[in-house]
Design a protein around this motif. Structure first.
Motif, mmCIF file in Angstrom:
data_model
loop_
_atom_site.group_PDB
_atom_site.id
_atom_site.type_symbol
_atom_site.label_atom_id
_atom_site.label_comp_id
_atom_site.label_asym_id
_atom_site.label_seq_id
_atom_site.Cartn_x
_atom_site.Cartn_y
_atom_site.Cartn_z
ATOM 1 N N PRO A 91 -35.794 -34.118 21.833
ATOM 2 C CA PRO A 91 -34.547 -33.319 21.779
ATOM 3 C C PRO A 91 -34.057 -33.041 20.370
ATOM 4 N N LEU A 92 -34.155 -34.027 19.490
ATOM 5 C CA LEU A 92 -33.622 -33.843 18.144
ATOM 6 C C LEU A 92 -34.338 -32.686 17.442
ATOM 7 N N LEU A 93 -35.665 -32.611 17.591
ATOM 8 C CA LEU A 93 -36.436 -31.543 16.955
ATOM 9 C C LEU A 93 -36.364 -30.250 17.761
ATOM 10 N N ARG A 94 -36.522 -30.374 19.074
ATOM 11 C CA ARG A 94 -36.561 -29.198 19.957
ATOM 12 C C ARG A 94 -35.228 -28.447 19.930
ATOM 13 N N ASP A 95 -34.125 -29.211 20.030
ATOM 14 C CA ASP A 95 -32.802 -28.594 20.142
ATOM 15 C C ASP A 95 -32.057 -28.556 18.811
ATOM 16 N N LYS A 96 -32.757 -28.870 17.710
ATOM 17 C CA LYS A 96 -32.217 -28.743 16.350
ATOM 18 C C LYS A 96 -31.025 -29.675 16.109
ATOM 19 N N ASP A 97 -31.157 -30.941 16.535
ATOM 20 C CA ASP A 97 -30.154 -31.971 16.217
ATOM 21 C C ASP A 97 -28.733 -31.480 16.536
ATOM 22 N N PRO A 98 -28.497 -31.049 17.783
ATOM 23 C CA PRO A 98 -27.245 -30.338 18.099
ATOM 24 C C PRO A 98 -26.009 -31.232 18.103
ATOM 25 N N LEU A 99 -24.888 -30.658 17.666
ATOM 26 C CA LEU A 99 -23.581 -31.313 17.778
ATOM 27 C C LEU A 99 -22.838 -30.765 18.990
ATOM 28 N N LYS A 100 -23.076 -29.479 19.289
ATOM 29 C CA LYS A 100 -22.322 -28.799 20.349
ATOM 30 C C LYS A 100 -23.243 -27.967 21.226
#
Lengths: 206, 206
Positions: free
Chosen positions: A197-206
């Motif tokens: 998730p961190l790489l796939r979703d670009k370390d999302p905050l929101k």
């Protein structure tokens, strides 16, 4: 007096040198792609990355293939904990590919003793899977020249079994690891980014 | 000459001071319990820890309670990724308890869309579970005075749902979180150390 003066100047120079020494390595270590943590021995084998070190890298995902769901013998038994150095995570998030020298470690753990045939057990938080003992390490290293035949990545396994792991590993044959990455994840720098998730979703905050 | 001599001595002293300054902060930052990352607002609510920061802390374990194995509604859906700051991991490994101010973050992720009723799916690495989208955060903070009634730990939830998470959270009632920790893991500093190989097995090399 002259001697004292020279001594004082020398002390000044030495302590300035110490100051330089004390500050420079910190800066260099944080430069993206500055240095690879992969160490090869004289025979070209990859040395086992230090678990005390990589277990403090950035965790990116935990695929889980329980033995109970894979006829008792999963190819990767059973949790796959995947770690990448922070500087290489940052570079990936910025550019979409990993810098030369990137090392990705996948450390396996068993699941705690199951109470159901699928490998799961009941705990206060619910029925599911929980990390048991460490059970193996696989490592990939990005080096476009050295591993040109397998899309720029070399694949190494230090065994799928409890500690101790092998101290060094020769490059695995392409038919053992690389072929599957080439067939499935060539477009995402040979890495299973879709599970991280961190790489796939670009370390999302929101 | 006397002036030059004093200047040289002063330069020596200054550069020695700079050397001290350059080396000391590194040591201080690694001192266990030096400072807590928990931030409370004026109403006593805990502010959401920054995901860009805690996702780079030390990962200690990934319990997994799939919805598919918990009547469609796991209490914690579904992966629990647990993170602790390195200085607090080090202190725990040394002393067997966490320093005052320790923050432990549990970030949840869904599993990727299942193809089987148990929540699992088939991938090239085998049948199992793979990290989907982020799905919630729970946090515990150690403060023996503030949270004396619940064995020295406060419990906070920022929601069990996709991003965005709540920006701040009041302490959860003891009947919601603390009771289960008090009943099951009071002896291991209120933390499920038995599911976290790095802590449970003392970061083993062999």
């Amino acid at each position: 007096m002259k001697f004292v003066f020279i001594t004082a100047v020398a002390l000044g120079a030495i302590s300035w040198g110490l100051f330089e020494l004390a500050t420079k390595p910190v800066a260099a270590a944080q430069e993206p792609g500055a240095q690879s943590s992969a160490v090869f021995d004289a025979q070209g084998k990859l040395k086992l990355p230090d678990p005390h070190v990589f277990r403090r890298w950035v965790f990116v995902g935990a695929p889980l293939t329980p033995n109970g769901l894979n006829n008792g013998h999963a190819n990767f038994p059973e949790y796959h904990h995947v770690y990448v150095e922070a500087k290489n995570v940052d570079a990936y998030l910025k550019t979409g590919s990993f810098p030369e020298g990137t090392v990705i470690v996948k450390e396996l753990t068993r699941v705690l003793d199951p109470t159901f045939p699928d490998g799961s057990r009941a705990e206060p938080s619910g029925r599911g899977f929980f990390n048991g003992e460490y059970n193996g390490i696989d490592v990939t290293v990005k080096d476009s020249k050295r591993f040109a035949k397998t899309n720029g990545w070399g694949f190494f396994t230090f065994g799928h079994h409890p500690l101790p792991y092998a101290e060094a590993a020769a490059e695995a044959p392409a038919t053992e690891c690389a072929f599957c990455h080439q067939a499935n994840v060539a477009k995402t720098d040979m890495t299973w980014v879709q599970f991280y998730p961190l790489l796939r979703d670009k370390d999302p905050l929101k």
